[in-house]
Each structure stands twice: as structure tokens, then as C-alpha cells.
Scaffold this motif. Structure first.
Motif, PDB file in Angstrom:
ATOM      1  N   LYS A 193     -40.484  38.123  -6.209  1.00 39.41           N
ATOM      2  CA  LYS A 193     -40.719  37.279  -7.376  1.00 39.41           C
ATOM      3  C   LYS A 193     -42.203  37.170  -7.734  1.00 39.41           C
ATOM      4  CE  LYS A 193     -36.441  35.675  -8.044  1.00 39.41           C
ATOM      5  NZ  LYS A 193     -35.698  35.740  -9.309  1.00 39.41           N
ATOM      6  N   ASN A 194     -43.063  37.844  -6.942  1.00 39.60           N
ATOM      7  CA  ASN A 194     -44.521  37.800  -7.178  1.00 39.60           C
ATOM      8  C   ASN A 194     -45.055  36.362  -7.190  1.00 39.60           C
ATOM      9  OD1 ASN A 194     -44.751  40.684  -7.516  1.00 39.60           O
ATOM     10  ND2 ASN A 194     -43.868  40.428  -9.555  1.00 39.60           N
ATOM     11  N   LEU A 195     -44.572  35.569  -6.262  1.00 43.65           N
ATOM     12  CA  LEU A 195     -44.963  34.163  -6.198  1.00 43.65           C
ATOM     13  C   LEU A 195     -46.168  33.908  -5.294  1.00 43.65           C
ATOM     14  CD1 LEU A 195     -41.436  32.525  -5.881  1.00 43.65           C
ATOM     15  CD2 LEU A 195     -42.918  32.535  -7.884  1.00 43.65           C
ATOM     16  N   ASN A 213     -52.470  40.325   2.945  1.00 42.55           N
ATOM     17  CA  ASN A 213     -51.775  40.757   1.721  1.00 42.55           C
ATOM     18  C   ASN A 213     -50.322  41.180   1.945  1.00 42.55           C
ATOM     19  OD1 ASN A 213     -52.441  40.939  -1.167  1.00 42.55           O
ATOM     20  ND2 ASN A 213     -51.846  43.086  -0.977  1.00 42.55           N
ATOM     21  N   ASP A 214     -49.846  41.193   3.181  1.00 45.58           N
ATOM     22  CA  ASP A 214     -48.477  41.649   3.441  1.00 45.58           C
ATOM     23  C   ASP A 214     -47.449  40.765   2.742  1.00 45.58           C
ATOM     24  OD1 ASP A 214     -49.440  43.711   4.935  1.00 45.58           O
ATOM     25  OD2 ASP A 214     -48.944  42.857   6.887  1.00 45.58           O
ATOM     26  N   CYS A 215     -47.644  39.455   2.791  1.00 43.38           N
ATOM     27  CA  CYS A 215     -46.688  38.547   2.156  1.00 43.38           C
ATOM     28  C   CYS A 215     -46.709  38.691   0.641  1.00 43.38           C
ATOM     29  CB  CYS A 215     -46.970  37.097   2.563  1.00 43.38           C
ATOM     30  SG  CYS A 215     -48.631  36.516   2.134  1.00 43.38           S
ATOM     31  N   VAL A 216     -47.881  38.988   0.102  1.00 42.29           N
ATOM     32  CA  VAL A 216     -48.007  39.195  -1.350  1.00 42.29           C
ATOM     33  C   VAL A 216     -47.142  40.374  -1.783  1.00 42.29           C
ATOM     34  CG1 VAL A 216     -49.599  39.743  -3.231  1.00 42.29           C
ATOM     35  CG2 VAL A 216     -50.344  38.245  -1.365  1.00 42.29           C
ATOM     36  N   GLU A 217     -47.224  41.441  -1.021  1.00 36.69           N
ATOM     37  CA  GLU A 217     -46.513  42.667  -1.388  1.00 36.69           C
ATOM     38  C   GLU A 217     -45.003  42.559  -1.206  1.00 36.69           C
ATOM     39  OE1 GLU A 217     -48.293  45.752   0.904  1.00 36.69           O
ATOM     40  OE2 GLU A 217     -50.103  45.857  -0.336  1.00 36.69           O
ATOM     41  N   VAL A 218     -44.548  41.737  -0.268  1.00 33.66           N
ATOM     42  CA  VAL A 218     -43.122  41.708   0.044  1.00 33.66           C
ATOM     43  C   VAL A 218     -42.330  40.776  -0.876  1.00 33.66           C
ATOM     44  CG1 VAL A 218     -42.978  39.794   1.711  1.00 33.66           C
ATOM     45  CG2 VAL A 218     -41.568  41.839   2.039  1.00 33.66           C
ATOM     46  N   CYS A 219     -42.989  39.845  -1.542  1.00 33.67           N
ATOM     47  CA  CYS A 219     -42.273  38.862  -2.366  1.00 33.67           C
ATOM     48  C   CYS A 219     -41.758  39.508  -3.659  1.00 33.67           C
ATOM     49  CB  CYS A 219     -43.183  37.684  -2.715  1.00 33.67           C
ATOM     50  SG  CYS A 219     -42.369  36.454  -3.772  1.00 33.67           S
ATOM     51  N   CYS A 247     -33.520  28.665 -11.524  1.00 38.97           N
ATOM     52  CA  CYS A 247     -34.814  29.064 -12.090  1.00 38.97           C
ATOM     53  C   CYS A 247     -35.046  30.531 -11.755  1.00 38.97           C
ATOM     54  CB  CYS A 247     -35.934  28.212 -11.514  1.00 38.97           C
ATOM     55  SG  CYS A 247     -37.593  28.756 -12.009  1.00 38.97           S
ATOM     56  N   ALA A 248     -35.109  31.356 -12.777  1.00 41.15           N
ATOM     57  CA  ALA A 248     -35.270  32.797 -12.566  1.00 41.15           C
ATOM     58  C   ALA A 248     -36.605  33.143 -11.943  1.00 41.15           C
ATOM     59  CB  ALA A 248     -35.109  33.534 -13.896  1.00 41.15           C
ATOM     60  N   TRP A 249     -37.556  32.206 -11.968  1.00 43.09           N
ATOM     61  CA  TRP A 249     -38.905  32.463 -11.449  1.00 43.09           C
ATOM     62  C   TRP A 249     -39.077  31.954 -10.027  1.00 43.09           C
ATOM     63  CZ3 TRP A 249     -41.452  35.073 -15.263  1.00 43.09           C
ATOM     64  CH2 TRP A 249     -40.970  34.905 -16.565  1.00 43.09           C
ATOM     65  N   GLY A 250     -38.086  31.216  -9.494  1.00 38.35           N
ATOM     66  CA  GLY A 250     -38.275  30.481  -8.255  1.00 38.35           C
ATOM     67  C   GLY A 250     -38.098  31.280  -6.981  1.00 38.35           C
ATOM     68  N   CYS A 251     -38.607  30.706  -5.887  1.00 38.72           N
ATOM     69  CA  CYS A 251     -38.511  31.302  -4.552  1.00 38.72           C
ATOM     70  C   CYS A 251     -37.056  31.341  -4.107  1.00 38.72           C
ATOM     71  CB  CYS A 251     -39.341  30.483  -3.569  1.00 38.72           C
ATOM     72  SG  CYS A 251     -39.173  30.990  -1.844  1.00 38.72           S
ATOM     73  N   LEU A 252     -36.621  32.473  -3.576  1.00 36.78           N
ATOM     74  CA  LEU A 252     -35.238  32.633  -3.141  1.00 36.78           C
ATOM     75  C   LEU A 252     -34.994  32.084  -1.731  1.00 36.78           C
ATOM     76  CD1 LEU A 252     -34.534  36.175  -4.613  1.00 36.78           C
ATOM     77  CD2 LEU A 252     -33.804  33.959  -5.508  1.00 36.78           C
ATOM     78  N   GLY A 253     -36.058  31.920  -0.960  1.00 38.85           N
ATOM     79  CA  GLY A 253     -35.958  31.171   0.282  1.00 38.85           C
ATOM     80  C   GLY A 253     -35.377  31.862   1.496  1.00 38.85           C
ATOM     81  N   PHE A 254     -35.369  33.196   1.525  1.00 38.37           N
ATOM     82  CA  PHE A 254     -34.832  33.887   2.699  1.00 38.37           C
ATOM     83  C   PHE A 254     -35.920  34.287   3.700  1.00 38.37           C
ATOM     84  CE2 PHE A 254     -31.415  34.567  -0.402  1.00 38.37           C
ATOM     85  CZ  PHE A 254     -30.349  34.081   0.327  1.00 38.37           C
ATOM     86  N   GLY A 255     -37.168  34.044   3.360  1.00 39.36           N
ATOM     87  CA  GLY A 255     -38.232  34.190   4.341  1.00 39.36           C
ATOM     88  C   GLY A 255     -38.740  35.589   4.611  1.00 39.36           C
ATOM     89  N   ASP A 256     -38.678  36.495   3.636  1.00 41.66           N
ATOM     90  CA  ASP A 256     -39.267  37.826   3.843  1.00 41.66           C
ATOM     91  C   ASP A 256     -40.752  37.712   4.170  1.00 41.66           C
ATOM     92  OD1 ASP A 256     -36.755  38.431   2.916  1.00 41.66           O
ATOM     93  OD2 ASP A 256     -37.410  40.032   1.568  1.00 41.66           O
ATOM     94  N   CYS A 257     -41.421  36.735   3.545  1.00 47.25           N
ATOM     95  CA  CYS A 257     -42.858  36.547   3.774  1.00 47.25           C
ATOM     96  C   CYS A 257     -43.121  36.120   5.220  1.00 47.25           C
ATOM     97  CB  CYS A 257     -43.429  35.536   2.793  1.00 47.25           C
ATOM     98  SG  CYS A 257     -42.520  33.967   2.724  1.00 47.25           S
ATOM     99  N   VAL A 258     -42.228  35.323   5.768  1.00 44.10           N
ATOM    100  CA  VAL A 258     -42.354  34.889   7.166  1.00 44.10           C
ATOM    101  C   VAL A 258     -42.171  36.087   8.096  1.00 44.10           C
ATOM    102  CG1 VAL A 258     -41.386  33.424   8.973  1.00 44.10           C
ATOM    103  CG2 VAL A 258     -41.552  32.569   6.631  1.00 44.10           C
ATOM    104  N   ASP A 259     -41.160  36.887   7.810  1.00 42.64           N
ATOM    105  CA  ASP A 259     -40.842  38.033   8.668  1.00 42.64           C
ATOM    106  C   ASP A 259     -41.965  39.056   8.711  1.00 42.64           C
ATOM    107  OD1 ASP A 259     -38.373  36.878   9.143  1.00 42.64           O
ATOM    108  OD2 ASP A 259     -37.334  38.062   7.611  1.00 42.64           O
TER     109      ASP A 259
END
Length: 281
Positions: free
Chosen positions: A173-175, A165-171, A127-139
Motif C-alpha cells: 500500500k506504500n504506507l 528500507n526493507d519495510c518500505v519496499e515490502v508494503c 479504506c482502500a488506502w489503509g494498512c492490511l495488518g498482516f505484518g509483512d513489514c515486521v517479517d
């Protein structure tokens, strides 16, 4: 030399009086009462800027999303104002496609980062829209408000999230978006593709069947680009009835970021391991 020294001293004294800018001593007091995270979640540049705005009456003490109620009340008492505040906002993830339900079409070997993987043909997810799952938002989260579940999908602790808003900016895929906590009805999908090929990529995809539109109050939900979209100006009308017939569980009821409820007709996910990576011909 003595005369020159006296003249310079007099000049400095005059300049000090001429250029002096009064600063309210309460600024230091309020800044000391704030968490000093300088996260910017309140909309100011940092805690000192918040203190200055609070003294001017431009912001209420309760609008600091990191302050405890007791801290906010102390600041309000110091300024002789009401605590005020705003509805709590939290990060929401518009994807439920963990690795046990979403297809990966390629192995990725490189920097363990969503942004890095995204640069390699958008990542390996089907899915081109899906979460890639490497956890940038966590970091990037300084408040331990996000963790990765066993299937590499981010989960938010509402009580810890301060809407910085940090997790918003780092994703890439804009998820991730910041949402009012009262928005319980949520579409946990961002897919815009349609048809059997799109559905084959993820078991919890929104397939634009329209059942949620039919079951919700008129105008609350619409289908736009093959995806259910909620009109949150009508949030007061939201009810769990809208999720009940969703066949995939793409639309959910959020009790909190780490507690979501699916409708009774949603297919049960029984798989406990990640799907194997598909090999494209």
C-alpha cells in the motif's frame, strides 16, 4: 616437462605482477569493525563497500546507521578523520487505522501476507488506502524494529530502526517511508477519498477539514487530494499547535514511533475490540 613447468611458472609470476591490484589493508580492519549486516542503509552495497568508501573519504564513519558511537569513533580514529554522520532516519507509517477503528468489509482466507491479500481485490479493508495488518513489514525487518499492536497496526521502535528500507519496499500500500527523526509533525493517514462514505470507513481518517492548515504557520501544511500534506522544507516551523483541533487525530505529534500525541480535540477511541466484519449486500 621440466622446461614446460618452469616456463608456466615464469608466465604466472609475470601475470601476477602485471595484473596485481593493490588493496589497502585498512579495508579489512574497518570491515571487521563494522556490524557486517550488509543492510545498505548507508547507501553502499554492503559493509566492505562502506569500508572502501570511508578510506576514499567518500563517506563518514558516522553514516553507518547500525554502528554504535564507540564503533564509529574507532573507525574515525583509525582513518584520522572526524566521525561525521547524518540525522537519524526512521520508518514512519502513514496509517492509524487499526481494526478497532477501521472497517473491514470482507473476511480474507489465504496466505497471511499483506501482498497476498492485496492481490485479492486490494484486501478486505473498507479504506482502500489503509494498512492490511498482516505484518509483512515486521517479517522483513532484521532488527526487530517493528511490531504489530493488538489491532494489527505496525508500530516502529525508533531506537532500533536503522532505515534499511526493507519495510518500505515490502508494503503493497506504500504506507511506509523513511523520515528524518526531527519530523515530529506527521499525518498518520493516506486516504485520498472525500465525503461521508470515506469517513464511514475509518474513525481516524483525515477528513480534509483544514483546521491544521489554519493553525500551522503559513505554507507548512496544505490540503492535497483530500489529505493534509506537510512541507518538510519548513519543518523548523512545526509545532504541536497544528494538531490540537484535528477532530479525528489523523495528524499527530511523534515523540517516537511508539509514542504519538493527538490533539486535545481528537475524538477519544474507547473501543477495546476489533470492529466486526461488515457484510456487503
Amino acid at each position: 616437462m621440466m622446461g614446460l613447468g618452469v616456463a608456466l611458472a615464469a608466465l604466472l609470476s609475470a601475470a601476477n605482477k602485471k595484473l596485481y591490484v593493490y588493496e589497502d589493508p585498512r579495508i579489512d580492519e574497518i570491515e571487521a569493525l563494522l556490524p557486517r549486516n550488509n543492510c545498505g542503509a548507508c547507501g553502499t552495497a554492503g559493509c566492505r563497500a562502506f569500508a572502501e568508501a570511508a578510506i576514499r573519504g567518500d563517506i563518514a564513519p558516522g553514516q553507518c546507521t547500525v554502528c554504535t558511537p564507540a564503533q564509529a569513533q574507532t573507525i574515525a580514529s583509525l582513518l584520522a578523520v572526524t566521525v561525521g554522520g547524518q540525522e537519524k532516519r526512521v520508518a514512519r507509517i502513514a496509517c492509524a487505522g487499526g481494526r478497532q477503528v477501521a472497517v473491514n468489509r470482507a473476511y480474507y482466507a489465504g496466505l497471511e501476507s499483506c501482498r497476498a491479500a492485496h492481490l485479492v481485490a486490494g484486501g478486505g479493508k473498507g479504506c482502500a488506502w489503509g494498512c492490511l495488518g498482516f505484518g509483512d513489514c515486521v517479517d522483513v525487518c532484521d532488527f526487530d524494529a517493528i511490531y504489530m499492536d493488538p489491532f494489527k497496526l505496525p508500530v516502529v521502535y525508533d531506537e532500533r530502526c536503522i532505515a534499511c528500507n526493507d519495510c518500505v519496499e515490502v508494503c503493497p500500500k506504500n504506507l511506509i517511508s523513511l523520515q528524518n527523526q526531527s519530523r515530529k509533525l506527521w499525518v498518520a493517514c493516506s486516504n485520498r477519498d472525500f465525503g461521508a462514505e470515506a469517513e464511514a470507513q475509518c474513525e481516524v481518517i483525515c477528513n480534509a477539514c483544514g483546521r491544521c492548515v489554519a493553525d500551522a504557520p503559513a505554507g507548512l501544511i496544505k490540503i492535497n487530494e483530500s489529505l493534509a500534506v506537510i512541507d518538510y522544507t519548513k519543518n523548523a516551523m512545526a509545532a504541536r499547535a497544528a494538531i490540537e483541533r484535528c477532530p479525528t487525530g489523523a495528524i499527530v505529534w511523534m515523540e517516537s514511533g511508539d509514542k504519538t500525541i493527538k490533539g486535545g480535540h481528537a475524538a477519544k477511541i474507547l473501543r477495546k475490540e476489533a470492529l466486526p466484519v461488515e457484510k456487503t449486500p
